[in-house]
Design an enzyme around this catalytic site. Structure first.
Site, mmCIF file in Angstrom:
data_model
loop_
_atom_site.group_PDB
_atom_site.id
_atom_site.type_symbol
_atom_site.label_atom_id
_atom_site.label_comp_id
_atom_site.label_asym_id
_atom_site.label_seq_id
_atom_site.Cartn_x
_atom_site.Cartn_y
_atom_site.Cartn_z
ATOM 1 C CG ASP A 322 54.164 37.450 17.108
ATOM 2 O OD1 ASP A 322 53.015 37.847 16.854
ATOM 3 O OD2 ASP A 322 54.833 37.867 18.066
ATOM 4 C CG HIS A 383 51.341 40.708 18.002
ATOM 5 N ND1 HIS A 383 52.456 39.935 18.289
ATOM 6 C CD2 HIS A 383 51.188 41.546 19.055
ATOM 7 C CE1 HIS A 383 52.954 40.297 19.451
ATOM 8 N NE2 HIS A 383 52.209 41.269 19.946
ATOM 9 C CB SER A 719 54.266 42.579 21.880
ATOM 10 O OG SER A 719 53.663 41.455 22.451
#
Length: 1684
Positions: A322, A383, A719
């Site tokens: 990520d 994120h 996600s």
């Protein structure tokens, strides 16, 4: 043919179709195929191009045209007066291959009809939009940016992108690269896959020669040419997936790709796409199947159930890739490492931070050595940190565990392997991923990875090269599973939107659901814009409405035809040109009266920025855009005159008209199915506003656990759903690894730890997934059906649907597995050992990691396996036919107890065996998991619970009792022989078990066992000799021989017999334990009283030896107690079903031995049930006997009881010298032959407190049709209080009819009511509802009443009747009147297919009669059972309303159908909101009962007109209802007239239906009679109205007779009823919090010791027929106690 090709030097690369292979060979080798009449053709360059390349070619051509126009405009301006001009030349592209358009061939036409406009006809603005496909591609600029050094003091210097050592160095970055100069052209990437068999020399040659040759061919040979193609060659040297990345200017893209495709080693060319990034409340949903409002509001009030069981991720590592990870956040911090110093610990290339002892992060990887400071850490609101927190984020606690906060991750004690993909906001994924990413996770022990990234846009809806790489890694490593997000393009309608890599086969693709329960008014998800219409029947398909009209012509380039006043005009943007702009179309629509315009996109891309969004100059115009797929589908639908559609419109809905909850799929969740038909997503999980770690910028260098940030933030997307699944799969992996399998208790004797495969984890997630049927798909705009489908996949992840856990899952819920299986083409693998309990469904899933697919194939499945089952040896059956997915599921409902289920795996076609290469040589692995209500385990060496012999007591002396009653002993006639009929009291029957560790089995079979391989025992006689099997062959007799430590024939594994309770074991000889090709063999009693070796069969009673203590007649030896169970989860709610008696003993019996027996039901198949057994076969005549001792007296109850001077007993008619019923309150329920049942009862009456003593339960037999009977004993105290006890009995032997004791021949078990009761089981999930398209349909289903759920009965002749009135005229529909009033009788159940239901319906388009009330009844014929449960379902406007009622068929049915008639079920009010009754008849309700000492809690609601208190005013009856609702431990309960018996509470009945109607209703807990206490929680009380009126309503509540609450309110019955009851509901009266301090406790209710006879309580006089206490007797009793 395949072998001959390989012998000739050919490599078989890909399976393309059932008759097509892709072969790499010299021409002379191909001639070998001719001998088999096979056709051969050259693999043309056009065939090597993926379909997506056509869209990129078109976009590149449009971009090229755009630049020409800019140059032309610039040249014209420069030539105008007053300016000077200059000319420039450009080198022409000289190609060494033919015109690339000729090379493309038929591929160029794949998207000709996709709606892309001709670039030559586009305006400049439109032309710019037409290049949008290029925006989906990876670029050289982003690649260069990833390698730029960081401008940070002290950071190691970083170089430009490293060229392959076999190529010339790349030129200096073009001026402005990285975005500084917009005039420098961008280079776009193509991915080139080459044949894997290339030698290293050939790869070096390609890396050295192809880039310069390609540049020369394109005319880009100059080193300073900004459009010189760039090649990244390091992926060439991946042995498994050699890949070359080449970057081109857009104007060279088509020519360059065509040049590459002409190269013979090239297998496939496709656009290289640009990657992008795609849980406290969620944890409750994923661990228990749902989340209550209380859990949503306070999710940390208790540990989630699997956490409480110590399943918190200990020892499990999860990999993820990520944007970065903030290791200074409290969720990931370890005080032993200073965060600011971690970047100095990176070593190697690529850089690796390896911290094997770190609390949270085992490994941190960077993709390239280009400045560690640029990569290490995360961005603000990162994120990656959020995703990592959802997996395993947790702040450390003082006791060394974790803090339970709203942001705690799914596996709070799990750890992470992190691969950083982002620097400075860009995302860089190393290629190929199976060589440069996933192996790093695998190397540190991660066997689950989470990928919340992927590729965007319609071009990414493909099985791309990255999908092949994910699949290839899983194929090589079957113990690994990647969990991948499907994407967030779900708002693109009518087109598959799941994108790569989630389209891979061997990954678990995850979509998103909402993360909150229903009735959340503040939810931003509770809104929708829908296109709706009414069909020909007037039914609304899919508030202020806006008409929707299709433009005519559709492109609106000329004036519209028709009336569009006030409507939204649907207009197609296809074919935009300078003469027909968006403004032109809007003007034509406005001129026709349209209020707004809804544009249909011009091409098939997603609405993600890559579409042409029209520029409308008039700011007053309202307009929007929908996908081309949605727009054309809508236009086609609305213009089809044959459908009779009326009132098409658009509407905006919001709460409460849109009330979404946990069963709703989020609007953004990408959906399938995939283009080849595969189910994608695989499943869904909460992804809407998930709370997790909030990162800071980079790393906070000097923070500690005392100063670190624990901040959280909410994000949404697939996600967020993906890491939640990955984290919970870490718990599943721990469950299998740490020995929770198979019972959920790691200390259980049967528990075994093993390393599960990734296939098993995927199967576990899918088999127990919770179907979202009835939920709302916000990304599609309709309600979901039963899983699987393309929106929910197989459902939402639910650990409680897969993993048994004491205290959470049903006591009869089981799991069994077969893992790491191997199969070949044509092979059939049978997995027996499962026996249904009949109490719930059985589900099984097969998963296999498939061989990577070919880009050229239409269907991506290579190896096709089939999954099915046999029931009791029947024919092979499959739940659904599937030759597309590498997941298959078996779903079994309605099984009878003792149905034997054999699962079957078939290798239909293992095509990977046709291919060559190291990967193709690997075997096809598979995994099966079965869950549900069953006994036994899969009998296969692939199942650790079957293959690993468990541990018994150490060096224990035992006797081995056999089914015949004798014991294994040394033969008196032959000192070396053993006999099975010896005296158990003899010293020669005493053997010693000597324990030793079992040796490891064949490591190639099944999963790897952890901790140990089990235990084996030698069985030694008193002389020290060992029980020995001289040979491993069937029929070998056991003998005694000198002990030999190396003799496997003396090693015995002791396996618990699954068919019997107690210390019964199968003795398996060590020859065949975990050995290839060996069938386990067991010791078995044979004819002649010998012990022999035979194939193991858990259903063979002669293989079950009872290991007992050596004391003659002693009870079987009891195993030592298991370790204390794990902390119990929050208390679950009680069962909804219960007996209204204080103690019930029930025995059920079933024939065994494989012989079909019509008696194998609770009710005999042909018995009429009224004491007349002359019709049909007689039932098996077995009888229950219950005996106990209390206060110095012995008691026995049952048909066989006899009377002695010291024993008080009851005979079959209930009479005896000293009547037991009168003295104790115990009642014999009657002989089964009288009622035609296969069970009997003994019970204590309501209000009677059973003595706190041990009750012995036996069975006696007079007659049975089979020699062996299986008998099950169940005990109830309101709810089930003991697990069923099961034994097999030989009914050919004499029956023991004396008082019951443990020594009795028919002894079943002993129950002591003073012992603590286990927690009740949760209710079974509801069965799926059928659906109909009729205007109105009534359906009645019936079944003979049975105490054992799920048992089948033969069809009986019941008929439905529906009656109504119009004015003074009555109508009815049924078997005697087939049509009336437009309605139709659906046919007689026995004359059609022998079903157990009938219907009456009004077909679609037919108007209903002018009435609003329909009455529904049933009638019966022939010889049905005495009691039937009839369920009425009413289907109208997509709603289903159900009602259940018990019918006594001993009475004659009434000629009319109306309330009160015999056979009446209920009435349906058309358009009303009232539910139908779902249980019992109202005939037992006489009056509303008054408060009583017998009631632990009592509510009374009374109502009257507001002015009815005035003298002389009448008080008319008003049909209002009392409703009481409460929440307890995760369950929601509601008591009402239409659900009268819930969790121990009773509703006194509908005020309009009781014998004396009144304006009041009551709810009460008869605690003093049943012992069932109310739950200590808040009870909300409401009224619902079904008749208008403004009424005074008074609520009173009592504890016993003590008034504790009085509330008065006024409510108006003309308003809308609320669907629930809470303080916010319409009709709410008040709430009362019950603390458990019941005033009824200790009220001195009369019982056996107070002088009032138990029979008087029941109203009976001792006869067998009146000893039952029904609802009428209960009502009478309550009235009597109240009066007294």
């Amino acid at each position: 043919m395949r072998n001959n090709l390989v012998a000739a030097g050919a490599s078989i690369l890909d399976y393309v179709a059932y008759n097509t292979l892709l072969v790499f060979a010299k021409p002379d080798a191909i001639s070998a195929a001719a001998r088999y009449q096979a056709l051969a053709a050259e693999y043309q360059p056009a065939f090597k191009l993926s379909p997506e390349t056509s869209a990129v070619f078109a976009a590149a051509a449009a971009a090229k045209l755009q630049r020409r126009r800019r140059r032309l405009a610039s040249s014209t301006a420069a030539s105008s007066p007053g300016t000077s001009t200059s000319s420039s030349t450009s080198s022409a592209a000289v190609l060494s291959t033919p015109d690339p358009r000729a090379v493309r061939g038929s591929v160029s036409g794949l998207l000709n009809n996709a709606g892309a406009a001709d670039p030559a006809s586009q305006s400049p603005a439109a032309s710019a939009k037409a290049t949008a496909a290029l925006n989906s591609l990876s670029t050289w600029r982003n690649y260069k940016k990833a390698f730029q050094p960081a401008a940070v003091d002290g950071d190691p210097a970083a170089a430009s992108p490293p060229p392959s050592k076999f190529t010339k160095p790349s030129p200096s970055p073009p001026k402005g690269s990285g975005g500084a100069d917009a005039d420098v052209p961008e280079l776009y990437a193509a991915s080139v896959r080459l044949v894997p068999e290339l030698s290293d020399k050939a790869r070096r040659t390609i890396a050295e020669t192809w880039p310069p040759a390609l540049a020369e061919a394109l005319g880009r040979g100059a080193a300073n040419d900004s459009c010189r193609p760039q090649a990244v060659t390091d992926g060439l040297f991946s042995q498994a997936s050699p890949v070359l990345l080449v970057y081109f200017c857009d104007e060279d893209y088509e020519a360059g790709v065509s040049w590459l495709s002409a190269m013979s080693p090239v297998v496939w060319v496709e656009p290289a796409l640009k990657p992008s990034l795609r849980n406290a409340v969620a944890g409750w949903i994923l661990q228990t199947g749902n989340a209550t409002t209380a859990q949503f509001n306070n999710p940390t009030s208790a540990l989630r159930p699997y956490w409480q069981a110590n399943l918190q991720g200990q020892g499990v590592i999860v990999g993820l890739e990520d944007s970065g990870l903030d290791m200074s956040h409290c969720s990931f911090l370890d005080d032993r490492w200073r965060p600011g110093s971690l970047r100095t610990l990176f070593v190697g290339s690529p850089p690796r931070l390896y911290l094997p002892d770190h609390r949270k992060v085992v490994q941190y990887m960077l993709p390239i050595s280009s400045g560690i400071a640029r990569w290490f850490g995360d961005q603000p609101y990162g994120h990656g940190s959020h995703v990592a927190g959802s997996i395993a984020g947790a702040s450390a606690s003082a006791n060394g565990t974790f803090a339970n906060t709203r942001g705690t991750g799914s596996a709070p004690q799990g750890r992470l392997s992190f691969f950083d993909l982002a620097a400075d906001g860009g995302l860089y994924v190393p290629f190929p991923i199976d060589d440069k990413v996933l192996p790093y996770h695998y190397a540190v022990g991660a066997r689950v990875s989470s990928s919340s990234w992927g590729y965007d846009g319609a071009l990414a809806v493909t099985y791309s090269e990255v999908c092949r790489q994910f699949d290839a890694f899983a194929w090589r490593n079957p113990d690994f599973l990647s969990v991948v997000a499907t994407g967030n393009s779900g708002d693109n309608g009518n087109m598959a939107t799941v994108t790569a890599p989630a389209t891979a086969k061997n990954v678990l693709s995850v979509g998103a659901t909402l993360n909150h329960p229903k009735n959340l008014a503040a939810s931003t998800y509770n809104m929708a814009i829908l296109i709706r219409y009414r069909d020909a029947s007037g039914t609304l398909q899919s508030s202020a409405e806006v008409p929707l009209r299709v433009a005519a012509p559709l492109n609106a380039c000329s004036p519209l035809v028709g009336n569009y006043s006030g409507a939204v005009a649907l207009v197609d943007l296809y074919g935009t040109s300078p003469t027909c702009t968006a403004d032109t179309r809007v003007a034509n629509a406005r001129a026709a009266g349209a209020a707004a315009v809804l544009f249909i996109a011009a091409n098939t891309n997603f609405l993600d920025g890559s579409q042409e969004i029209p520029d409308v100059s008039d700011p007053r115009v309202i307009y929007g855009v929908i996908t081309r797929a949605s727009g054309l589908a809508t236009a086609s639908l609305l213009t089809n005159s044959s459908l009779g559609i009326t009132n098409p419109h658009m509407i905006f809905l919001y709460y409460p008209d849109i009330n979404l909850g946990t069963d709703s799929v989020a609007y953004f969740s990408s959906y399938g199915p995939f283009t080849d038909g595969r189910i994608k997503p695989d499943l869904v999980a909460p992804g809407g506003m998930v709370e997790s770690a909030l990162s800071a910028a980079g790393i906070t260098p000097d923070t500690t656990s005392d100063t670190c940030s624990s901040s959280t933030t909410q994000m949404q997307g697939t996600s967020m759903a993906t890491p939640l699944v990955a984290g919970h799969l870490a718990l599943v992996r721990q469950y299998f690894r740490d020995g929770y399998y198979p019972t959920g208790a790691p200390g259980d004797v049967a528990s075994v730890g093993f390393e599960p495969s990734g296939m098993l984890l995927k199967a576990a997630a899918i088999v127990g997934a919770r179907s979202l049927e009835g939920g709302f798909a916000a990304n599609a705009g309709f309600n979901l059906g039963a899983a699987p489908d393309g929106y929910q996949g197989w459902g939402r992840l639910d650990l409680s649907g897969t993993l048994p856990l004491p205290g959470l899952t049903h006591p009869l819920f089981r799991v069994s597995i077969a893992d790491f299986g191997v199969i070949d083409s044509g092979e059939w693998i049978y997995l027996p050992g499962i026996e249904a309990t009949g109490t719930g469904p059985i589900l099984a899933a097969l998963v296999w990691h498939d061989f990577p697919g070919s880009g050229a194939a239409k269907k991506n499945l290579i190896n096709d396996l089939d999954f099915g089952y046999l029931i009791n040896g029947s024919s092979f059956t499959r739940t659904r036919i599937d030759n597309t997915n590498n997941v298959e599921r078996v779903e079994l409902f309605g099984l009878k107890p003792h149905d034997e289920v054999t699962l079957v795996v078939q290798g239909r076609n293992i095509r990977s065996k046709l291919l060559t290469g190291a990967d193709a040589a690997l075997p096809q692995r598979w995994s099966v998991i079965v869950v549900g209500h069953f006994n036994g385990t899969l009998r296969t060496l692939l199942n650790p619970a079957y293959a690993r012999p468990p541990r018994f007591l150490l060096d224990t002396q035992v006797t081995m009792r056999l089914p015949g009653g004798g014991c294994l002993s040394v033969s008196a006639s032959s000192n070396a022989s053993l006999v099975t009929n010896g005296a158990c009291s003899s010293s020669s029957a005493v053997f010693t078990l000597v324990e030793e560790r079992a040796p490891p089995g064949d490591s190639s079979i099944g999963p790897k066992l952890l901790s140990d391989s089990g235990f084996l025992y030698t069985v030694r006689d008193p002389a020290g000799r060992c029980l020995t099997l001289p040979a491993n062959s069937s029929g070998t007799r056991a003998v005694l021989a000198p002990c030999n430590a190396s003799d496997l024939g003396q090693k015995i594994g002791l396996f618990k017999s699954p068919s019997q309770d107690g210390s019964f074991y199968q003795l398996v000889v060590g020859f065949a334990l975990r050995s290839t090709g060996s069938t386990p063999r067991c010791l078995r009693q044979t004819f002649g009283a010998f012990l022999g070796l035979y194939a193991c069969n858990s259903d063979d009673a002669d293989q079950a030896l009872e290991l007992r203590s050596p004391v003659a007649g002693g009870a079987g030896r009891v195993l030592p107690p298991s370790p204390p169970p794990p902390p119990s989860p929050s208390q679950q709610g009680p069962q909804q079903q219960w007996y209204p008696y204080s103690l019930v003993f029930r025995t059920d019996w079933y024939p065994t031995g494989g012989k079909y027996n019509p008696n194998d039901y609770d009710y005999l198949a042909e018995h009429n049930g009224y004491g007349d057994d002359s019709f049909g076969p007689a039932p098996d005549d077995l009888d229950i006997i219950v005996s106990w001792t209390w206060a110095g007296a012995n008691y026995t109850m049952g048909r066989w009881a006899t009377t002695t001077s010291t024993t008080q007993s009851a005979n079959a008619d209930g009479s005896s010298t000293n009547n037991v019923t009168a003295a104790t309150g115990a009642v014999y329920g009657g002989d089964n032959t009288f009622y035609g049942t296969q069970y009997e009862l003994v019970y204590f009456q309501a209000g009677v407190v059973p003595p706190p003593t041990a009750f012995h339960v036996c069975i006696a037999w007079r007659y049975s049709q089979t020699p062996t009977m299986r008998v099950v004993m169940t005990v109830f105290q309101g709810y089930v209080v003991s697990a069923p006890m099961t034994k097999l009995f030989d009914t050919t032997k004499p029956a023991d009819t004396s008082a019951c004791s443990p020594a009795s021949a028919g002894y079943l078990g002993t129950y002591d009511p003073s012992a603590p009761a286990p927690p009740p089981a949760p209710p079974s999930p509801p069965a799926p509802q059928p659906s109909y398209s009729h205007t109105l349909l009534f359906r009645t289903d019936w079944t003979s009443l049975s105490g054992v759920k799920g048992r089948l009965t033969k069809p009986y002749d019941y008929d439905i009747v529906v009656a109504w009135s119009v004015g003074n005229v009555s109508f009815s529909l049924g078997s005697s009147v087939l049509t009336a009033g437009g309605g139709v009788y659906g046919g007689d159940n026995l004359r059609s297919n022998g079903s157990t239901f009938e219907t009456v319906f009004w077909p679609a388009g037919v108007s209903l009669p002018p009435t609003n009330t329909f009455h529904v009844c049933v009638r019966w014929f022939g010889n049905p059972k005495p009691m039937a449960l009839v369920t009425l379902s009413v289907f109208q406007d997509g709603r289903v309303t159900t009602s259940s009622k018990t019918i006594d068929t001993t009475f004659e049915w009434s000629d009319t159908c109306a309330p009160g008639a015999m056979g009446y079920i209920d009435s349906y009010w058309v358009g009303g909101t009232r539910n139908l009754p779902d249980d019992g008849s109202y005939s037992s309700c006489y009056t509303t009962p008054a408060p009583s000492p017998a009631f632990g809690l009592y509510f009374l609601a009374q109502w009257s007109a507001v002015n009815a208190t005035a003298a002389g005013l009448a008080r008319p009856l008003v049909d209002w209802d009392l409703v009481v609702a409460w929440r307890w431990a995760g369950e929601v309960y509601e008591l009402s007239p239409y659900s009268r018996f819930v969790a121990g509470a009773v509703h006194g009945g509908d005020n309009m239906r009781i014998l004396v109607p009144t304006n009041s209703e009551a709810v009460y807990w008869p605690t003093g009679l049943t012992g069932v206490e109310p739950s200590p929680t808040q009870y909300d009380v409401c009224v619902r109205w079904f008749q208008a009126g403004r009424l005074n309503v008074t609520l009173t509540a009592y504890l016993g007779t003590q008034l504790v609450l009085r509330v008065a309110k006024v409510w108006d019955g003309s308003t809308v009823n609320s669907k629930g009851c809470s303080p916010l509901s319409s009709g709410y009266l008040g709430s009362y919090s019950y603390t458990g301090a019941s005033a009824a406790a200790g009220s001195g209710l009369p019982g056996p010791t107070t002088g009032r006879r138990a029979l008087e309580l029941s109203g009976g006089e001792g006869e067998a027929g009146t000893a039952w206490m029904g609802l009428e007797a209960l009502a009478s009793l309550i009235s009597g106690v109240a009066d007294g």
